[in-house]
Design an enzyme around this catalytic site. Structure first.
Site, PDB file in Angstrom:
ATOM      1  N   SER A   1     -13.953  26.000 -26.779  1.00  0.00           N
ATOM      2  CA  SER A   1     -14.139  24.745 -27.629  1.00  0.00           C
ATOM      3  C   SER A   1     -12.572  24.688 -28.518  1.00  0.00           C
ATOM      4  O   SER A   1     -12.314  25.829 -29.174  1.00  0.00           O
ATOM      5  CB  SER A   1     -15.393  24.648 -28.444  1.00  0.00           C
TER       6      SER A   1
ATOM      7  N   LYS B   1     -17.638  29.315 -28.432  1.00  0.00           N
ATOM      8  CA  LYS B   1     -18.092  28.407 -27.122  1.00  0.00           C
ATOM      9  C   LYS B   1     -17.305  28.989 -25.976  1.00  0.00           C
ATOM     10  O   LYS B   1     -16.104  29.498 -25.927  1.00  0.00           O
ATOM     11  CB  LYS B   1     -17.790  27.008 -27.278  1.00  0.00           C
TER      12      LYS B   1
ATOM     13  N   TYR C   1      -9.175  -7.114  12.565  1.00  0.00           N
ATOM     14  CA  TYR C   1      -8.646  -6.519  11.511  1.00  0.00           C
ATOM     15  C   TYR C   1      -8.581  -7.555  10.099  1.00  0.00           C
ATOM     16  O   TYR C   1      -8.359  -8.876  10.350  1.00  0.00           O
ATOM     17  CB  TYR C   1      -7.006  -6.008  11.827  1.00  0.00           C
TER      18      TYR C   1
ATOM     19  N   HIS D   1     -40.406  22.233 -10.343  1.00  0.00           N
ATOM     20  CA  HIS D   1     -40.546  21.440 -11.595  1.00  0.00           C
ATOM     21  C   HIS D   1     -39.860  21.960 -12.780  1.00  0.00           C
ATOM     22  O   HIS D   1     -40.135  21.814 -13.780  1.00  0.00           O
ATOM     23  CB  HIS D   1     -42.057  20.983 -11.988  1.00  0.00           C
TER      24      HIS D   1
ATOM     25  N   ASN E   1      -1.997  -2.984  13.182  1.00  0.00           N
ATOM     26  CA  ASN E   1      -3.335  -2.676  13.201  1.00  0.00           C
ATOM     27  C   ASN E   1      -3.766  -1.558  14.030  1.00  0.00           C
ATOM     28  O   ASN E   1      -4.597  -0.679  13.490  1.00  0.00           O
ATOM     29  CB  ASN E   1      -3.984  -3.795  13.796  1.00  0.00           C
TER      30      ASN E   1
ATOM     31  N   GLU F   1     -19.266  21.962 -14.489  1.00  0.00           N
ATOM     32  CA  GLU F   1     -19.558  20.445 -14.913  1.00  0.00           C
ATOM     33  C   GLU F   1     -18.655  19.425 -14.201  1.00  0.00           C
ATOM     34  O   GLU F   1     -19.099  18.260 -13.866  1.00  0.00           O
ATOM     35  CB  GLU F   1     -19.266  20.380 -16.437  1.00  0.00           C
TER      36      GLU F   1
ATOM     37  N   SER G   1       0.886  -1.141   0.159  1.00  0.00           N
ATOM     38  CA  SER G   1       0.233  -0.058  -0.169  1.00  0.00           C
ATOM     39  C   SER G   1       0.708   1.240   0.111  1.00  0.00           C
ATOM     40  O   SER G   1       0.261   2.451  -0.041  1.00  0.00           O
ATOM     41  CB  SER G   1      -1.045   0.076   1.163  1.00  0.00           C
TER      42      SER G   1
ATOM     43  N   ASN H   1     -17.480  27.381 -22.145  1.00  0.00           N
ATOM     44  CA  ASN H   1     -18.091  26.114 -21.578  1.00  0.00           C
ATOM     45  C   ASN H   1     -18.139  26.313 -20.174  1.00  0.00           C
ATOM     46  O   ASN H   1     -16.861  26.586 -19.678  1.00  0.00           O
ATOM     47  CB  ASN H   1     -17.524  25.087 -21.919  1.00  0.00           C
TER      48      ASN H   1
HETATM   49  N1  ARG Z   1      -1.203  -1.292   5.080  1.00  0.00           N
HETATM   50  C1  ARG Z   1      -2.045  -1.976   6.039  1.00  0.00           C
HETATM   51  C2  ARG Z   1      -3.604  -1.237   6.099  1.00  0.00           C
HETATM   52  O1  ARG Z   1      -3.548  -0.286   5.514  1.00  0.00           O
HETATM   53  C3  ARG Z   1      -1.460  -1.905   7.531  1.00  0.00           C
HETATM   54  C4  ARG Z   1      -1.797  -2.729   8.378  1.00  0.00           C
HETATM   55  C5  ARG Z   1      -1.438  -4.099   8.112  1.00  0.00           C
HETATM   56  N2  ARG Z   1      -1.880  -4.859   9.192  1.00  0.00           N
HETATM   57  C6  ARG Z   1      -1.212  -6.262   9.053  1.00  0.00           C
HETATM   58  N3  ARG Z   1      -1.755  -6.953   9.938  1.00  0.00           N
HETATM   59  N4  ARG Z   1      -1.518  -6.915   7.831  1.00  0.00           N
HETATM   60  O2  ARG Z   1      -4.516  -1.801   6.341  1.00  0.00           O
END
Ligand code: ARG
Length: 460
Positions: free
Chosen positions: A279, A285, A319, A158, A112, A292, A25, A287
């Site tokens: 445009s 134009k 978790y 309406h 966690n 939007e 991540s 816009n």
């Molecule tokens: N990258 C993980 C998340 O965003 C962090 C926690 C990971 N914990 C674990 N036990 N794998 O949730």
């Protein structure tokens, strides 16, 4: 070749790079770097204070973390997918920087409770910023409203002309919607500003930690009182996303109006050049792209809400790695909401309201018809009957291609002898608006009062 994991002890094989990449991540949670280090500093300070680490160990780790924080702020930290997420990346860099004592940082803590802590800190900071953005937009609305108290504007139901209103009244309608958005966001801080730190992986810890102390260091108002709950719910993010969705829905409706109003069919306003585009083929134009886009981006905020609701719905306590999917939608929603509010405030501040067009517009419709029915009702005719009489007069006008103000007094007398020549004043759009002086109505006196209330809400 992949590197040895910080959790690699019980593994015989190392995962392959492409598997690491799928699980990592770091490419998005690196946004949490400052919160992550801040949380770690609080944690290690507490470990020192509680005698779980020596004062010297705690100080050394803290100094290392502060050093990493400074580097992070300058954008000098480099992250690697090999270390999966922001937590392990920081821990690895700490150990590289200060040696094996860095490995003591994670005593009495789990990723966690760490990730939950980071996210609470992040969202608390962001919601506070969003509150300021909302206030800025409300301020822009009030400024325009002050200019347009007596600008008469067609009111619709309406999307058919209904009754004329003060343009300020229309603007202030959005002011109050945003005021509720503000209140909702502010209220949610109570649930965001709670510390999960010290919940451990799921069950607490054997170390004599002091959760209240870390909460205080991090500015949290309270602590989660159940460790399973602390690490396994994401309702505080869902609450943010749902508040953000409602806010975006409000902005999107207003965008829809701005888009309509700036067509040549309506022609009520002109969006400033800064917020419009041309445009590539049609030279004439202009816009309303920004309006939007805000309307369009509302969809992605709803998407993040529904995405996370769906992520959460089947997950057992506590978790689950599924929760890693909470972040991208949250980051995206934060960015979208801030960006939209900022653009919107600019669009409102610079909006050119075509008062000359509006003046003609409100004279060329039947939106003063209710006034005529009220006139008869005031003189004793049952409203239902008055409605019928005026309905017939409207029909006569339509057949003759004229409006109510163009009918002669004779025409009126024929319809009902209760009509006197003062109806010509009563039918003027300005009078129509001015007389709707019931509490919260569009009468100019009410709108002036509402403006005062709005300013009061802004603390002005
Ligand atoms: N990258 C993980 C998340 O965003 C962090 C926690 C990971 N914990 C674990 N036990 N794998 O949730």
């Amino acid at each position: 070749m992949t590197v040895k994991k910080l959790w690699g002890g019980r593994f015989e094989k190392t995962a392959e790079q492409w598997v690491d990449e799928f699980g990592a991540s770091i490419h998005f949670d690196k946004q949490l770097v400052e919160e992550d280090i801040e949380g770690s500093v609080a944690h290690v300070t507490m470990l020192g204070k509680c005698g779980i680490l020596t004062g010297e160990e705690s100080e050394k780790i803290k100094d290392g973390l502060v050093h990493l924080l400074q580097k992070a702020k300058k954008g000098e930290l480099e992250f690697s997918v090999q270390y999966e997420d922001i937590h392990l990346n920081i821990e690895k860099q700490l150990i590289d920087l200060i040696g094996p004592v860095g490995g003591k940082l994670h005593t009495g803590r789990s990723r966690n409770d760490q990730v939950a802590t980071d996210t609470h800190l992040y969202l608390r900071n962001q919601v506070k910023e969003i509150l300021e953005y909302i206030r800025a937009l409300q301020g822009a609305l009030v400024k325009q409203a002050e200019i347009h108290v007596e600008t008469v504007f067609p009111g619709y139901t309406h999307l058919q002309r209904a009754q004329p209103v003060s343009f300020a009244h229309h603007l202030l309608a959005y002011f109050w919607m945003l005021n509720r958005d503000y209140a909702r966001m502010q209220e949610s801080l109570k649930r965001i500003n709670v510390s999960p730190l010290g919940a451990g992986a799921l069950a607490g810890t054997t170390f004599p930690i002091d959760r209240e102390y870390t909460a205080e260091l991090l500015g949290f108002e309270s602590v989660y009182n159940n460790s399973l709950d602390a690490v396994s719910d994401r309702d505080f993010i869902l609450e943010f996303l749902s508040n953000a969705s409602i806010l975006m829905m409000h902005l999107s409706r207003f965008c829809e109006e701005l888009i309509l109003w700036s067509t040549s069919e309506f022609n009520f306003v002109e969006i400033d050049d800064t917020f419009a585009t041309g445009s590539s083929i049609m030279p004439q134009k202009k816009n309303p792209d920004m309006a939007e886009l805000i309307r369009g981006k509302t969809g992605r905020v709803y998407g993040s809400l529904f995405g996370l609701l769906t992520v959460m719905k089947g997950t057992p306590l506590a978790y689950n790695k599924d929760f890693q999917e909470d972040k991208e939608g949250m980051f995206d929603a934060v960015k979208t909401v801030k960006g939209s509010l900022k653009i919107f405030a600019g669009m409102i501040e610079t909006l050119n309201v075509k008062t000359d067009v509006l003046e003609k517009t409100v004279k060329s419709d039947f939106s003063n018809a209710t006034e005529l029915a009220d006139y008869l009702a005031t003189k004793g005719m049952p409203f239902r009957e008055a409605h019928e009489v005026v309905g017939k007069l409207v029909l006569t006008c339509i057949q003759r291609g004229i409006y109510l103000l163009d009918l002669s007094l004779d025409d009126y007398k024929q319809a009902s002898d209760l009509f006197e020549k003062d109806i010509y004043d009563v039918l003027q759009p300005q009078t129509v608006v001015a007389r709707r002086n019931s509490l919260g109505g569009t009468g100019f006196a009410q709108v002036k009062l509402a403006l005062e209330q709005a300013k009061e809400a802004l603390g002005k």
